[in-house]
Design an enzyme around this catalytic site. Structure first.
Site, PDB file in Angstrom:
ATOM      1  N   SER A 114     -12.760  -3.939  -0.737  1.00  0.00           N
ATOM      2  CA  SER A 114     -13.162  -3.456   0.581  1.00  0.00           C
ATOM      3  C   SER A 114     -14.677  -3.356   0.625  1.00  0.00           C
ATOM      4  CB  SER A 114     -12.566  -2.076   0.857  1.00  0.00           C
ATOM      5  OG  SER A 114     -11.155  -2.140   0.885  1.00  0.00           O
ATOM      6  N   ARG A 130       0.861  -1.199   0.000  1.00  0.00           N
ATOM      7  CA  ARG A 130       0.000   0.000   0.000  1.00  0.00           C
ATOM      8  C   ARG A 130       0.884   1.231   0.000  1.00  0.00           C
ATOM      9  NH1 ARG A 130      -2.630   2.832   4.464  1.00  0.00           N
ATOM     10  NH2 ARG A 130      -4.602   3.760   3.763  1.00  0.00           N
ATOM     11  N   LYS A 184      -6.104   4.683   8.742  1.00  0.00           N
ATOM     12  CA  LYS A 184      -6.885   5.189   7.609  1.00  0.00           C
ATOM     13  C   LYS A 184      -7.884   6.204   8.132  1.00  0.00           C
ATOM     14  CE  LYS A 184      -8.664   3.442   3.277  1.00  0.00           C
ATOM     15  NZ  LYS A 184      -9.509   2.484   2.617  1.00  0.00           N
TER      16      LYS A 184
END
Length: 213
Positions: A111, A42, A140
């Site tokens: 997701s 990521r 996040k």
């Protein structure tokens, strides 16, 4: 790469926030040595060329350990680096379009925060779901909370593996027992640890009992 439910047991998501002078590849290697069963790269800040170099390096490392490797969001980097697949969010490219670009045989993760999103992702061809945030998380900023009841509902509604993500620590894993998850996805619980190998080892041991419950 084909992956079964056991591949999702301990899903490590990278974050360069805790490098502390190390390389990301070095940290991923330690996580793999500790027992990580899946790796997602990521990157939100790297330029494309650096991202691609990193993806190639970490992808080779994952192949060495026979662990699936996916790229977060960036389908082009996943294709160019030879990654096993890609993970996309609700605001990213639709699963059917991702499949069109990736071709058959690559892994697509999606997701999901609701049962409806989960069912739709499965219908469109997702191979697994990342569901969360199941606990409060600092990794996040825009993460939506997903209750344990909703997590359980999602697991019952789909046939594909479900990975819980968001604020998961070794101490909180037991709270996920009976939910139906195939595994957990963690960031700081591994990569912010002073001993990445040991953290991965302990997390894997803890989640094994929960995923089998």
């Amino acid at each position: 790469m084909n992956c079964d439910r056991k591949s999702f047991l301990l899903y490590a998501v990278t974050d360069r926030a805790w490098l502390g002078g190390e390389t990301l590849a070095s940290q991923v290697k330690q996580a793999l040595e500790g027992g990580a069963t899946f790796v997602q790269l990521r990157e939100k800040t790297l330029d494309e060329a650096s991202f691609l170099r990193e993806a190639v390096e970490i992808g080779a490392l994952c192949r060495e350990y026979h662990v699936p490797f996916v790229i977060n969001d960036n389908v082009d980097i996943a294709i160019a680096s030879g990654a096993d697949g890609v993970h996309v969010g609700q605001q990213d490219m639709e699963v059917s379009r991702v499949r069109e670009k990736l071709g058959p045989g690559r892994i697509i993760g999606v997701s999901a925060q609701t049962k409806q999103q989960a069912i739709l992702a499965q219908e469109q061809g997702a191979d697994y779901l990342g569901v969360g945030a199941v606990f409060p998380t600092g990794s996040k900023a825009d993460a939506q909370d997903v209750s344990l009841d909703t997590l359980r509902e999602i697991c019952q509604a789909v046939q594909i593996p479900v990975v819980a993500i968001g604020g998961i620590t070794k101490e909180r894993i037991c709270l996920l027992s009976g939910s139906g998850i195939s595994g957990i996805a963690v960031i700081s619980a591994i990569f912010a640890s002073p001993d990445i190998r040991q953290a991965a080892r302990e997390l894997r041991e803890s989640v094994q009992a929960v995923a089998e419950a």
